[in-house]
Motif scaffolding. Structure first.
Motif, PDB file in Angstrom:
ATOM      1  N   GLY A  99      -9.886  63.905   7.476  1.00  0.00           N
ATOM      2  CA  GLY A  99      -8.703  64.702   7.143  1.00  0.00           C
ATOM      3  C   GLY A  99      -7.835  64.961   8.365  1.00  0.00           C
ATOM      4  O   GLY A  99      -7.600  64.063   9.178  1.00  0.00           O
ATOM      5  N   THR A 100      -7.411  66.219   8.519  1.00  0.00           N
ATOM      6  CA  THR A 100      -6.552  66.583   9.649  1.00  0.00           C
ATOM      7  C   THR A 100      -7.305  67.555  10.552  1.00  0.00           C
ATOM      8  O   THR A 100      -7.546  68.700  10.187  1.00  0.00           O
ATOM      9  CB  THR A 100      -5.250  67.238   9.149  1.00  0.00           C
ATOM     10  N   VAL A 101      -7.677  67.058  11.709  1.00  0.00           N
ATOM     11  CA  VAL A 101      -8.484  67.839  12.655  1.00  0.00           C
ATOM     12  C   VAL A 101      -7.498  68.457  13.645  1.00  0.00           C
ATOM     13  O   VAL A 101      -7.018  67.789  14.558  1.00  0.00           O
ATOM     14  CB  VAL A 101      -9.475  66.907  13.376  1.00  0.00           C
ATOM     15  N   LEU A 102      -7.163  69.716  13.408  1.00  0.00           N
ATOM     16  CA  LEU A 102      -6.038  70.280  14.147  1.00  0.00           C
ATOM     17  C   LEU A 102      -6.415  71.564  14.887  1.00  0.00           C
ATOM     18  O   LEU A 102      -7.297  72.316  14.456  1.00  0.00           O
ATOM     19  CB  LEU A 102      -4.891  70.599  13.181  1.00  0.00           C
ATOM     20  N   GLY A 103      -5.710  71.807  15.986  1.00  0.00           N
ATOM     21  CA  GLY A 103      -5.836  73.060  16.713  1.00  0.00           C
ATOM     22  C   GLY A 103      -7.285  73.403  17.015  1.00  0.00           C
ATOM     23  O   GLY A 103      -8.045  72.590  17.563  1.00  0.00           O
ATOM     24  N   GLY A 104      -7.676  74.624  16.623  1.00  0.00           N
ATOM     25  CA  GLY A 104      -9.047  75.070  16.852  1.00  0.00           C
ATOM     26  C   GLY A 104     -10.072  74.089  16.282  1.00  0.00           C
ATOM     27  O   GLY A 104     -11.205  74.020  16.774  1.00  0.00           O
ATOM     28  N   GLY A 105      -9.699  73.334  15.269  1.00  0.00           N
ATOM     29  CA  GLY A 105     -10.605  72.326  14.688  1.00  0.00           C
ATOM     30  C   GLY A 105     -10.907  71.233  15.694  1.00  0.00           C
ATOM     31  O   GLY A 105     -12.071  70.838  15.889  1.00  0.00           O
ATOM     32  N   LEU A 106      -9.860  70.757  16.366  1.00  0.00           N
ATOM     33  CA  LEU A 106     -10.086  69.726  17.385  1.00  0.00           C
ATOM     34  C   LEU A 106     -10.829  70.337  18.578  1.00  0.00           C
ATOM     35  O   LEU A 106     -11.662  69.679  19.208  1.00  0.00           O
ATOM     36  CB  LEU A 106      -8.750  69.104  17.829  1.00  0.00           C
ATOM     37  N   GLU A 107     -10.555  71.595  18.844  1.00  0.00           N
ATOM     38  CA  GLU A 107     -11.251  72.253  19.963  1.00  0.00           C
ATOM     39  C   GLU A 107     -12.744  72.397  19.668  1.00  0.00           C
ATOM     40  O   GLU A 107     -13.578  72.235  20.563  1.00  0.00           O
ATOM     41  CB  GLU A 107     -10.613  73.616  20.254  1.00  0.00           C
ATOM     42  N   ALA A 119     -12.118  56.566   8.824  1.00  0.00           N
ATOM     43  CA  ALA A 119     -10.773  55.989   8.883  1.00  0.00           C
ATOM     44  C   ALA A 119      -9.785  56.941   8.223  1.00  0.00           C
ATOM     45  O   ALA A 119     -10.125  57.628   7.257  1.00  0.00           O
ATOM     46  CB  ALA A 119     -10.766  54.638   8.180  1.00  0.00           C
ATOM     47  N   GLY A 120      -8.585  57.003   8.767  1.00  0.00           N
ATOM     48  CA  GLY A 120      -7.542  57.846   8.175  1.00  0.00           C
ATOM     49  C   GLY A 120      -7.505  59.253   8.736  1.00  0.00           C
ATOM     50  O   GLY A 120      -6.598  60.024   8.435  1.00  0.00           O
ATOM     51  N   THR A 121      -8.498  59.603   9.570  1.00  0.00           N
ATOM     52  CA  THR A 121      -8.499  60.947  10.165  1.00  0.00           C
ATOM     53  C   THR A 121      -7.316  61.085  11.124  1.00  0.00           C
ATOM     54  O   THR A 121      -6.966  60.142  11.827  1.00  0.00           O
ATOM     55  CB  THR A 121      -9.803  61.168  10.970  1.00  0.00           C
ATOM     56  N   ARG A 122      -6.701  62.269  11.110  1.00  0.00           N
ATOM     57  CA  ARG A 122      -5.622  62.517  12.071  1.00  0.00           C
ATOM     58  C   ARG A 122      -5.996  63.727  12.924  1.00  0.00           C
ATOM     59  O   ARG A 122      -6.657  64.650  12.440  1.00  0.00           O
ATOM     60  CB  ARG A 122      -4.296  62.741  11.346  1.00  0.00           C
ATOM     61  N   MET A 123      -5.618  63.657  14.205  1.00  0.00           N
ATOM     62  CA  MET A 123      -6.027  64.714  15.132  1.00  0.00           C
ATOM     63  C   MET A 123      -4.851  65.217  15.950  1.00  0.00           C
ATOM     64  O   MET A 123      -3.964  64.434  16.275  1.00  0.00           O
ATOM     65  CB  MET A 123      -7.075  64.148  16.105  1.00  0.00           C
ATOM     66  N   GLY A 124      -4.876  66.484  16.282  1.00  0.00           N
ATOM     67  CA  GLY A 124      -3.790  66.999  17.112  1.00  0.00           C
ATOM     68  C   GLY A 124      -4.009  68.441  17.507  1.00  0.00           C
ATOM     69  O   GLY A 124      -4.864  69.137  16.962  1.00  0.00           O
ATOM     70  N   LEU A 125      -3.231  68.862  18.485  1.00  0.00           N
ATOM     71  CA  LEU A 125      -3.222  70.265  18.907  1.00  0.00           C
ATOM     72  C   LEU A 125      -1.801  70.788  18.646  1.00  0.00           C
ATOM     73  O   LEU A 125      -0.939  70.727  19.537  1.00  0.00           O
ATOM     74  CB  LEU A 125      -3.613  70.372  20.390  1.00  0.00           C
ATOM     75  N   ARG A 159       1.962  66.592  18.726  1.00  0.00           N
ATOM     76  CA  ARG A 159       1.955  65.443  17.808  1.00  0.00           C
ATOM     77  C   ARG A 159       0.530  65.073  17.387  1.00  0.00           C
ATOM     78  O   ARG A 159      -0.416  65.285  18.145  1.00  0.00           O
ATOM     79  CB  ARG A 159       2.708  64.258  18.420  1.00  0.00           C
ATOM     80  N   GLN A 160       0.440  64.547  16.167  1.00  0.00           N
ATOM     81  CA  GLN A 160      -0.871  64.110  15.662  1.00  0.00           C
ATOM     82  C   GLN A 160      -1.074  62.645  15.994  1.00  0.00           C
ATOM     83  O   GLN A 160      -0.133  61.872  15.986  1.00  0.00           O
ATOM     84  CB  GLN A 160      -0.919  64.252  14.146  1.00  0.00           C
ATOM     85  N   ILE A 161      -2.333  62.280  16.228  1.00  0.00           N
ATOM     86  CA  ILE A 161      -2.626  60.864  16.440  1.00  0.00           C
ATOM     87  C   ILE A 161      -3.639  60.407  15.400  1.00  0.00           C
ATOM     88  O   ILE A 161      -4.404  61.206  14.863  1.00  0.00           O
ATOM     89  CB  ILE A 161      -3.163  60.589  17.856  1.00  0.00           C
ATOM     90  N   GLY A 162      -3.630  59.113  15.126  1.00  0.00           N
ATOM     91  CA  GLY A 162      -4.552  58.546  14.148  1.00  0.00           C
ATOM     92  C   GLY A 162      -5.901  58.238  14.791  1.00  0.00           C
ATOM     93  O   GLY A 162      -6.052  58.279  16.024  1.00  0.00           O
ATOM     94  N   ALA A 163      -6.874  57.895  13.932  1.00  0.00           N
ATOM     95  CA  ALA A 163      -8.238  57.667  14.429  1.00  0.00           C
ATOM     96  C   ALA A 163      -8.310  56.464  15.373  1.00  0.00           C
ATOM     97  O   ALA A 163      -9.062  56.489  16.356  1.00  0.00           O
ATOM     98  CB  ALA A 163      -9.184  57.477  13.243  1.00  0.00           C
ATOM     99  N   ASP A 164      -7.510  55.418  15.095  1.00  0.00           N
ATOM    100  CA  ASP A 164      -7.556  54.233  15.967  1.00  0.00           C
ATOM    101  C   ASP A 164      -7.116  54.597  17.382  1.00  0.00           C
ATOM    102  O   ASP A 164      -7.755  54.236  18.368  1.00  0.00           O
ATOM    103  CB  ASP A 164      -6.628  53.128  15.429  1.00  0.00           C
ATOM    104  N   GLU A 165      -5.983  55.327  17.437  1.00  0.00           N
ATOM    105  CA  GLU A 165      -5.475  55.725  18.753  1.00  0.00           C
ATOM    106  C   GLU A 165      -6.477  56.657  19.445  1.00  0.00           C
ATOM    107  O   GLU A 165      -6.720  56.541  20.651  1.00  0.00           O
ATOM    108  CB  GLU A 165      -4.108  56.407  18.591  1.00  0.00           C
TER     109      GLU A 165
END
Ligand code: 3H9
Length: 702
Positions: A99-107, A119-125, A159-165
């Motif tokens: 899904g979208t791994v964002l902010g505190g989630g990515l932390e 596949a398809g996961t997006r990540m960002g702060l 900005r969000q980045i994709g799983a490949d990046e």
């Protein structure tokens, strides 16, 4: 998991699985933080568990801190401590992402010892988009994982980045084959166990070197792009300064910066914007109303607007039939749409194969209206003339199947009058897209007197499907957005008549945070549009209304803005973005002399105050008349359609921050010179007297 505990602990052999289930987006509420702490303590004490997988149920891994808790007193355990405990564990923890791994989630994921994503996961702060910076280790752990510049880029842009990046930049360790995050995490944990690999603690990793020159060049870049917002530059400083310190001190520095930003008006404004965007779709009167099914769309008119609407509908998976006057126009529109989709392929938003099948199977440009007979919804985007629109709608009424929605993309005409041209006004609605329609996210949904509720619901569903933010508006000249624009643009024109230079007005408004001032916007849109509107209204104009004669003169001289290379500014190779025209001031002086006006100076502050007062006053009238149902809807329109700076939350939020009394007093003062234009909205006067706020009116109070 108990009812109160959204975090579940179980085991698959030697692997502990810690699963968070806190719909809709697994935000890190106090209960989740508590549950995570307890689960980690249990894992640490569980002698039979050698490794843990941290994953989430539902549509996404943790999408961040719980934004609805911001602005309230913080409740322990605090997120940085929870993450430190995960990282400090003697046994490895694998974060399994989807899904979208964002902010505190990515932390949280960065606090784990290994990361695998489906596949398809997006990540960002995205914290800077909320006026904040990552406050749970993100500014310190991310650079240790991906390097200084990649981290600065992600943190300062949000900005969000994709799983490949993410894999390429070492943000994750592996990309899973399957789509189930729990399974992916367990498989990765098994591999680590088999290899005797414990993953790594980012707090132990060496901090990347901080080259002051690199930081300075980023500072210049970020200062430009953030247009006066404080959070992005504070985030840059926190990364740079923190990395020079021992890890724990870097974290403490970050925490202080986070808490400081939490107190700023910018943070309050941006979070207001976030929730306002989501609230716009909530319509009490549509509860239980089922939208009509929409798969096939018709677009009438293949100009810039029709092309953008068609491209946007195609990208949303809809089938599109575009109708143009003749074959040449149809071919031109088709080529334009194909170019837009090629652009999407180039930007990596669309695969070549999908683009090809979309254009071959789901799109056609034709000249016969009859092709719209089985369309579920038709959007008319023809020339902005009541006669032309009425003719189109009269024809559509006979051709479209019963139940098809008939929409007009008019930007100011009376939708009731257009609806009256058909035998089925209940099917008619306004869908006012903004140009370029394949880029701009705002959609004004204009509900006419006889529009059926399920047609309104259909419009909101369509907006969502097309990735747009639908905002409901009643019928009036210009609806919410263009009516507001007309008011503040008029205030600017009056200042120019009275002595301000259009260039000063543009600079002052850019200084408020708008990407462009009103005269730059005018040149971009084309000065013929305003001219035509003024001509249309001339016959019924009140004698007290002041006319921007200078704008008429420019249009009459063929100076129509960018498209003719000259409007308020001169556009040529030397200055593609425009430079002041030395002939403008003498022309303005002559006009002022003709009108008997002695020009006076304006400060930038006065320009901004008058501009904003006009905007807020019109917003108050729009609310009073029920054209907009809530102040936050007006904010969303201005934020997404007119470049209102997000860091100020929208005009009505800004007004609440200033206080209605101050704005009302300004208007009373301005009204001494021009009582016709500066008529205070009764609602504004009421709020000023009662010390009330727009945010507390009607639905916003809930
Ligand atoms: C942060 O993490 C700070 C840390 O660094 C440090 C802490 C110490 N909280 O958008 P949707 C709700 S800052 C609470 O329509 P989508 C949303 O209001 C945070 N609620 O769905 C809506 O509720 P409703 C950094 C949240 O699929 C519902 O969930 N994180 C949160 O189009 C569905 O949302 C972010 O900035 C939240 N964090 O998009 C991410 N997120 O149904 C913000 C969502 O009642 N979120 N809700 O209207 C997003 O970008 C999108 O919601 C997301 C899903 C992409 C996740």
């Amino acid at each position: 998991m108990t009812v109160d505990n959204p975090v579940c602990y179980d085991r698959e052999g030697e692997i502990a699985v810690i699963e968070i289930d806190n719909p809709p987006v697994n935000a890190l509420s106090a209960a989740v933080r508590q549950g995570l702490s307890e689960a980690m303590a249990r894992f640490d004490a569980d002698a039979d568990a050698r490794i843990a997988v941290l994953c989430c149920a539902g549509r996404t891994f943790i999408a961040g801190a719980d934004i609805s808790e911001f602005g309230k007193p913080p409740v322990p355990p605090f997120l940085p401590d929870v993450i430190n405990a995960i990282e400090a564990s003697e046994k490895p923890v694998v974060a399994a992402l989807h899904g979208t791994v964002l902010g505190g989630g990515l932390e949280v994921a960065l606090g784990a010892h290994a990361r695998v994503a489906v596949a398809g996961t997006r990540m960002g702060l995205p914290e800077v988009t909320l006026g904040l910076l990552p406050g749970a280790g993100g500014t310190q752990r991310l650079p240790r994982a991906v390097g200084l510049e990649a981290a600065i880029d992600m943190v300062t842009s949000g900005r969000q980045i994709g799983a490949d990046e993410a894999l390429r930049m070492n943000l994750i360790d592996a990309l899973a084959d399957g789509g189930d995050p729990r399974e992916a995490g367990i498989a990765h944990a098994r591999e680590l166990l088999a290899q005797g690999h414990a993953g790594r603690r980012l707090s132990d990793a060496e901090a990347p070197a901080v080259d002051p020159q690199v930081v300075e060049s980023w500072r210049a870049k970020v200062a430009r792009s953030s247009r006066g917002q404080v959070a992005p530059l504070r985030a840059l400083d926190t990364i740079a300064k923190g990395l020079a310190l021992p890890f724990a001190e870097g974290l403490a520095l970050e925490r202080r910066a986070f808490m400081d930003l939490m107190q700023t008006p910018e943070r309050a404004a941006m979070i207001h914007a976030f929730f306002s965007e989501r609230r716009a779709a909530q319509q009490d009167d549509l509860k239980g109303v089922t939208p009509r099914e929409v798969n096939r769309i018709g677009v009438i008119g293949g100009g810039t607007m029709g092309q953008g609407i068609a491209a946007s509908a195609l990208s949303a998976g809809l089938d599109v039939t575009l109708v143009e006057r003749d074959d040449a126009a149809a071919a031109k529109a088709a080529a334009g749409i194909a170019r837009m989709q090629d652009g999407a392929v180039k930007r990596g938003k669309l695969s070549q194969a999908d683009r090809d099948t979309m254009m071959a199977d789901r799109f056609r440009a034709v000249t016969d209206y009859q092709a719209l007979a089985d369309a579920d919804l038709v959007i008319e985007a023809v020339f902005e003339s009541m006669d032309v629109k009425r003719e189109v709608f009269a024809r559509l009424g006979g051709i479209c199947r019963p139940g098809a929605v008939l929409a007009t993309n008019t930007s100011y005409l009376d939708v009731n009058e257009i609806a009256a041209a058909t035998s089925r006004p209940e099917d008619v609605i306004g869908l006012h897209f903004f140009s370029p329609a394949n880029v701009m996210r705002l959609l004004e949904i204009v509900v006419a007197d006889r529009t059926a509720p399920d047609v309104v619901a259909t419009a909101f569903a369509l907006a969502k499907r097309m990735g747009k933010i639908g905002v409901r508006s009643g019928v009036c000249d210009g609806f919410i957005g263009n009516r507001m624009l007309s008011a503040y643009r008029t205030a600017a024109d009056h200042m120019v008549l009275d002595g301000a230079s259009p260039y000063q007005v543009d600079r002052a408004i850019a200084g408020f945070g708008f990407p462009m001032g009103p005269y730059q916007v005018g040149d971009l849109a084309g000065l013929d549009i305003g001219y035509a509107t003024r001509q249309r209204k001339a016959a019924t104009r009140d004698a007290r209304e002041r006319v921007p004669v200078f704008a008429d003169r420019l249009a009459e001289a063929g100076r129509l803005g960018r498209k003719t290379g000259r409007g308020y500014y001169i556009y040529d190779e030397q200055s593609p973005q425009g430079r002041p025209d030395p002939e403008l001031e003498p022309m303005l002086d002559a006009i002022r002399a003709d009108l008997g006006i002695t020009p006076r100076d304006f400060t930038d502050d006065e320009i901004r105050s008058r501009y904003m007062a006009a905007m807020v006053n019109e917003g108050a009238k729009i609310l009073d008349e029920g054209i907009a149902a809530r102040a936050s809807d007006i904010d969303v329109v201005l934020l997404h359609g007119y470049g209102f700076p997000r860091g100020k939350g929208g005009p009505m939020h800004w007004a609440d921050a200033q206080g209605a009394a101050a704005i009302s007093a300004d208007i009373a003062r301005y009204g001494e010179e021009d009582p016709y234009f500066w008529q205070a909205a009764p609602l504004l006067t009421r709020l000023a007297q009662q010390g009330g706020r727009f945010a507390d009116l009607g639905k916003d109070a809930k």
